[in-house]
Every structure is written in structure tokens, then in C-alpha cells.
Design a protein around this motif. Structure first.
Motif, PDB file in Angstrom:
ATOM      1  N   GLY A  40       0.785  -1.232   0.000  1.00  0.00           N
ATOM      2  CA  GLY A  40       0.000   0.000   0.000  1.00  0.00           C
ATOM      3  C   GLY A  40       0.816   1.279   0.000  1.00  0.00           C
ATOM      4  N   VAL A  41       2.019   1.233  -0.582  1.00  0.00           N
ATOM      5  CA  VAL A  41       2.845   2.435  -0.683  1.00  0.00           C
ATOM      6  C   VAL A  41       3.528   2.470  -2.045  1.00  0.00           C
ATOM      7  CG1 VAL A  41       3.334   2.555   1.798  1.00  0.00           C
ATOM      8  CG2 VAL A  41       4.928   1.370   0.285  1.00  0.00           C
ATOM      9  N   GLU A  42       3.956   3.649  -2.428  1.00  0.00           N
ATOM     10  CA  GLU A  42       4.817   3.785  -3.592  1.00  0.00           C
ATOM     11  C   GLU A  42       6.253   3.661  -3.094  1.00  0.00           C
ATOM     12  OE1 GLU A  42       6.037   7.105  -6.908  1.00  0.00           O
ATOM     13  OE2 GLU A  42       3.977   7.092  -6.154  1.00  0.00           O
ATOM     14  N   TRP A  89       6.609  -9.622   5.405  1.00  0.00           N
ATOM     15  CA  TRP A  89       5.784  -8.451   5.734  1.00  0.00           C
ATOM     16  C   TRP A  89       4.419  -8.894   6.271  1.00  0.00           C
ATOM     17  CZ3 TRP A  89       1.207  -6.860   3.315  1.00  0.00           C
ATOM     18  CH2 TRP A  89       0.761  -5.569   3.663  1.00  0.00           C
ATOM     19  N   GLN A  90       3.796  -9.848   5.589  1.00  0.00           N
ATOM     20  CA  GLN A  90       2.487 -10.328   6.027  1.00  0.00           C
ATOM     21  C   GLN A  90       2.575 -10.999   7.399  1.00  0.00           C
ATOM     22  OE1 GLN A  90       0.527 -12.907   3.233  1.00  0.00           O
ATOM     23  NE2 GLN A  90      -1.342 -12.994   4.439  1.00  0.00           N
ATOM     24  N   MET A  91       3.614 -11.809   7.602  1.00  0.00           N
ATOM     25  CA  MET A  91       3.797 -12.478   8.892  1.00  0.00           C
ATOM     26  C   MET A  91       3.933 -11.451  10.017  1.00  0.00           C
ATOM     27  SD  MET A  91       7.029 -14.567  10.390  1.00  0.00           S
ATOM     28  CE  MET A  91       7.929 -13.062  10.269  1.00  0.00           C
ATOM     29  N   MET A  92       4.759 -10.414   9.789  1.00  0.00           N
ATOM     30  CA  MET A  92       4.965  -9.401  10.827  1.00  0.00           C
ATOM     31  C   MET A  92       3.677  -8.628  11.104  1.00  0.00           C
ATOM     32  SD  MET A  92       8.053  -9.834  11.853  1.00  0.00           S
ATOM     33  CE  MET A  92       8.700  -8.362  12.635  1.00  0.00           C
ATOM     34  N   LYS A 118       2.668  -1.001   9.517  1.00  0.00           N
ATOM     35  CA  LYS A 118       2.265  -1.640   8.266  1.00  0.00           C
ATOM     36  C   LYS A 118       3.165  -1.256   7.092  1.00  0.00           C
ATOM     37  CE  LYS A 118      -1.651  -2.216   5.186  1.00  0.00           C
ATOM     38  NZ  LYS A 118      -3.007  -1.841   4.850  1.00  0.00           N
ATOM     39  N   HIS A 119       3.724  -0.063   7.112  1.00  0.00           N
ATOM     40  CA  HIS A 119       4.538   0.392   5.980  1.00  0.00           C
ATOM     41  C   HIS A 119       6.034   0.297   6.253  1.00  0.00           C
ATOM     42  CE1 HIS A 119       0.629   2.551   4.839  1.00  0.00           C
ATOM     43  NE2 HIS A 119       0.744   1.441   4.123  1.00  0.00           N
ATOM     44  N   ASP A 137       7.143   4.696   6.579  1.00  0.00           N
ATOM     45  CA  ASP A 137       6.304   5.347   7.588  1.00  0.00           C
ATOM     46  C   ASP A 137       7.226   5.873   8.687  1.00  0.00           C
ATOM     47  OD1 ASP A 137       4.155   6.247   9.075  1.00  0.00           O
ATOM     48  OD2 ASP A 137       3.616   4.249   9.826  1.00  0.00           O
ATOM     49  N   PRO A 138       8.092   6.847   8.336  1.00  0.00           N
ATOM     50  CA  PRO A 138       9.114   7.288   9.295  1.00  0.00           C
ATOM     51  C   PRO A 138       8.554   8.136  10.433  1.00  0.00           C
ATOM     52  CG  PRO A 138       9.185   8.649   7.338  1.00  0.00           C
ATOM     53  CD  PRO A 138       8.182   7.559   7.062  1.00  0.00           C
ATOM     54  N   GLY A 139       9.362   8.270  11.475  1.00  0.00           N
ATOM     55  CA  GLY A 139       9.033   9.149  12.590  1.00  0.00           C
ATOM     56  C   GLY A 139       9.144  10.614  12.181  1.00  0.00           C
TER      57      GLY A 139
END
Length: 195
Positions: A40-42, A89-92, A118-119, A137-139
């Protein structure tokens, strides 16, 4: 970025034919789009360029994986194929789906203070406990596409690189500068354990 990864692969081939032989051919545009759609990201262009140079390593998908025989690309890190990235990714996400609150003991800086986001996109994996993450999805003080090491008990205080380009160029500099050793186990290990 593709040129940087072509040079990295040349250096890996000079260091170890066995490691070089474990590298997958490039991912095609459809595989990269499949990854972007699923997470769900570019993806940052530098990461797309990396995947267009090599699609991780062979046998990093759960159906064929044998952790006893795999050869890490660098350090202890097997680089995941697109399929391996998606599986991990799905497992995490499933593992930490109920962990939705920020960690109270962490002050947000470059990395968001959560157990999992998620990202966050794992592109390497070491024995199911350490992952190099492409952070989409950084801080609040981070940058989109930064790289950090995720592991249990991490302190969230810093990143490995502020961008995948920086990460790649650092890996190349260490390889061309011969700032590594080929261990008795046949792995390429950086002198300061960068990764």
C-alpha cells in the motif's frame, strides 16, 4: 541506483562466487507493482532500482527456504526476493496486528515508537529475529525510505541510513575499499558489523 547495485554485485562476485550465485535475476515491473499494491505504498525509486537489478536471493521464500544452507548476501543478511518480502511483511503484520499503541518509553525521533508498522518493509531477514527495514512510515524526524535494523529490544535511537541510496553507496564503498573479511563460513562480514 541500478549502476551502484551492478557494482555491488561485481564486488560480491570478486569476493565469493558462491554468494554471487545465490543472487536472483532482476524483478520485473509487474513484480514491483505487486509489492507496492500489497504493502500500500509507492516504493522509493532507489529501492525500485535495486529490485530492477536483483530480486533478492534464491530460496528466500518460505516454500523452499532452508536456513541451514542459505548464504547471506552481506553479513548475516539474506536479501529477500519480492515474494520473500511479501511473506515476511504479512507475517509481521499478523504477528503484531494487536500492537496499535505507541511505546510509552520511546520518544519519537526518526523511527516511529511502535513494535511494528504496516509500511515498514523488511528486505533482509536473519533467523526470524533481525530485519533490515525500508521505512515508508518514518518518525517525525525521519525520511521516507530510510533504512533501519528491526529486532526485539531495539532502542529506536537511530537509523542505518537516511535513504536506500545512502545505504547502497555505503555498502559499495565498504566492498570496494576491502573493508570486510570473508569468514570461515563463507560470508562477507564488514569490519564494524555495519549490517
Amino acid at each position: 541506483m541500478e549502476q551502484v547495485w551492478r557494482e555491488i554485485l561485481k564486488q560480491i562476485k570478486l569476493a565469493s562466487e558462491d554468494i554471487y550465485a545465490s543472487v536472483n535475476p532482476p524483478a520485473d515491473a509487474l513484480e514491483i507493482q505487486r509489492l507496492e499494491k500489497a504493502v500500500g505504498v509507492e516504493l522509493p525509486q532507489d529501492f525500485r532500482d535495486y529490485l530492477s537489478t536483483m530480486n533478492g536471493q534464491r530460496n528466500t521464500e518460505e516454500a523452499v527456504r532452508d536456513r541451514n544452507t542459505e548464504i547471506p548476501l552481506l553479513g548475516y543478511n539474506p536479501f529477500l526476493s519480492v515474494t520473500g518480502i511479501l511473506e515476511t511483511w504479512q507475517m509481521m503484520n499478523e504477528l503484531f496486528e494487536k500492537e496499535t499503541e505507541p511505546l510509552e518509553w520511546v520518544t519519537e525521533d526518526k523511527i516511529k515508537p511502535y513494535i511494528w508498522r504496516k509500511h515498514w518493509i523488511p528486505f533482509t531477514e536473519y533467523e526470524g529475529s533481525w530485519y533490515l527495514i525500508l521505512d515508508c512510515d518514518p518518525g517525525k524526524n525521519g525520511t521516507y525510505g530510510q533504512v533501519f535494523l528491526w529486532c526485539s529490544g531495539m532502542d529506536y535511537s537511530g537509523v542505518t541510513a537516511n535513504a536506500f541510496t545512502e545505504f547502497s553507496e555505503e555498502v559499495l564503498a565498504r566492498l570496494t575499499g576491502k573493508r570486510y573479511e570473508l569468514t570461515e563460513f563463507g560470508t562477507i562480514e564488514f569490519e564494524d558489523y555495519y549490517i
